[in-house]
Design a protein around this motif. Sequence first.
Motif, PDB file in Angstrom:
ATOM      1  N   ASP A   1       0.953  -1.362  -0.051  1.00  0.00           N
ATOM      2  CA  ASP A   1      -0.006  -0.100   0.114  1.00  0.00           C
ATOM      3  C   ASP A   1       0.833   1.312   0.156  1.00  0.00           C
ATOM      4  O   ASP A   1       1.218   1.610   1.269  1.00  0.00           O
TER       5      ASP A   1
ATOM      6  N   LYS B   1       0.512   4.005  -0.884  1.00  0.00           N
ATOM      7  CA  LYS B   1       0.015   5.306  -0.544  1.00  0.00           C
ATOM      8  C   LYS B   1      -0.141   5.703   0.816  1.00  0.00           C
ATOM      9  O   LYS B   1      -0.189   6.969   1.334  1.00  0.00           O
ATOM     10  N   SER B   2       0.286   4.791   1.828  1.00  0.00           N
ATOM     11  CA  SER B   2       0.410   5.054   3.083  1.00  0.00           C
ATOM     12  C   SER B   2       2.006   4.932   3.469  1.00  0.00           C
ATOM     13  O   SER B   2       2.425   4.148   4.035  1.00  0.00           O
ATOM     14  N   PHE B   3       2.526   6.047   3.080  1.00  0.00           N
ATOM     15  CA  PHE B   3       4.066   5.961   3.172  1.00  0.00           C
ATOM     16  C   PHE B   3       4.392   6.398   4.619  1.00  0.00           C
ATOM     17  O   PHE B   3       5.437   5.932   5.018  1.00  0.00           O
TER      18      PHE B   3
END
Length: 276
Positions: free
Chosen positions: A67, A69-71
Amino acid sequence: MSILEAIIIAIVEGLTEFLPVSSTGHMIIASSLLGIHTESFTKLFEVAIQLGAILAVVVLYWKKFVDFKSFSFYIKLALAVVPALLLGFLFSDQIDALLESPLTVAITLLLGGFVLIFIDRSFQHPSIHEEAEISYGKAIIIGIWQCLAMIPGVSRSAASIIGGMQQSLSRKVAAEFSFFLAVPTMAAATGYSLVLKDWPGANGVEQKGYEMLLSSQDNLIAFIVGNIVAFVVALLAIKFFIGFLQKHGFRWFGYYRIVAGVILLILLWTGVIHNG
């Protein structure tokens, strides 16, 4: 190391890596009973088969690891693993010396057992129920707690889960973050052992870990089989642990550790296992 010995140690690794009972301690006991604890390849193997256990976490939680997007998730893991990397680098020789001592394992199994029996009473009101709620500061503190596992028998899983609960994480979130944190921690330890660390080889000639693996077909087969077995067993152990922890807490693992510690002390006292 025979294939059967590799399978036995890999089963022990897969079963215990993510349970709060100390995989290192159990592998020391297993390899001592098998009479191969002092062999350099055994010591390398006990670290290298963590690759299989790491893969089990990645497979079970693959959506979390991809995922992008969830850095912030990756930043938390990076921050949390720093304390272990620093201490592991600075005190590598001292840690290796402790790994030679089943007596250290017995003592820490006992002490950790008593801690686990009473730990559930200490953190009964968690306020963090999702990984996204974990701050960077809390991630670092959990990483510091994880460093306790450099003492054989303490359990990386127990140390990091208790650290998470101390930071107000629920049991489930603390356990899952412990699993996530295991990936960079164990990957770093395995990479160091395979690529950078010098191991005593035949005729006193030092070898890198990968050189020892490739020095014989038996070593390479043991490594491959061991990682496959550790992967499969770890998959089952992780699924079991999450459900059991939510329902029963830590106390049964505490009882188990005390029994295991007492048995190990008896084996040491009777000379079945020798310290060092």
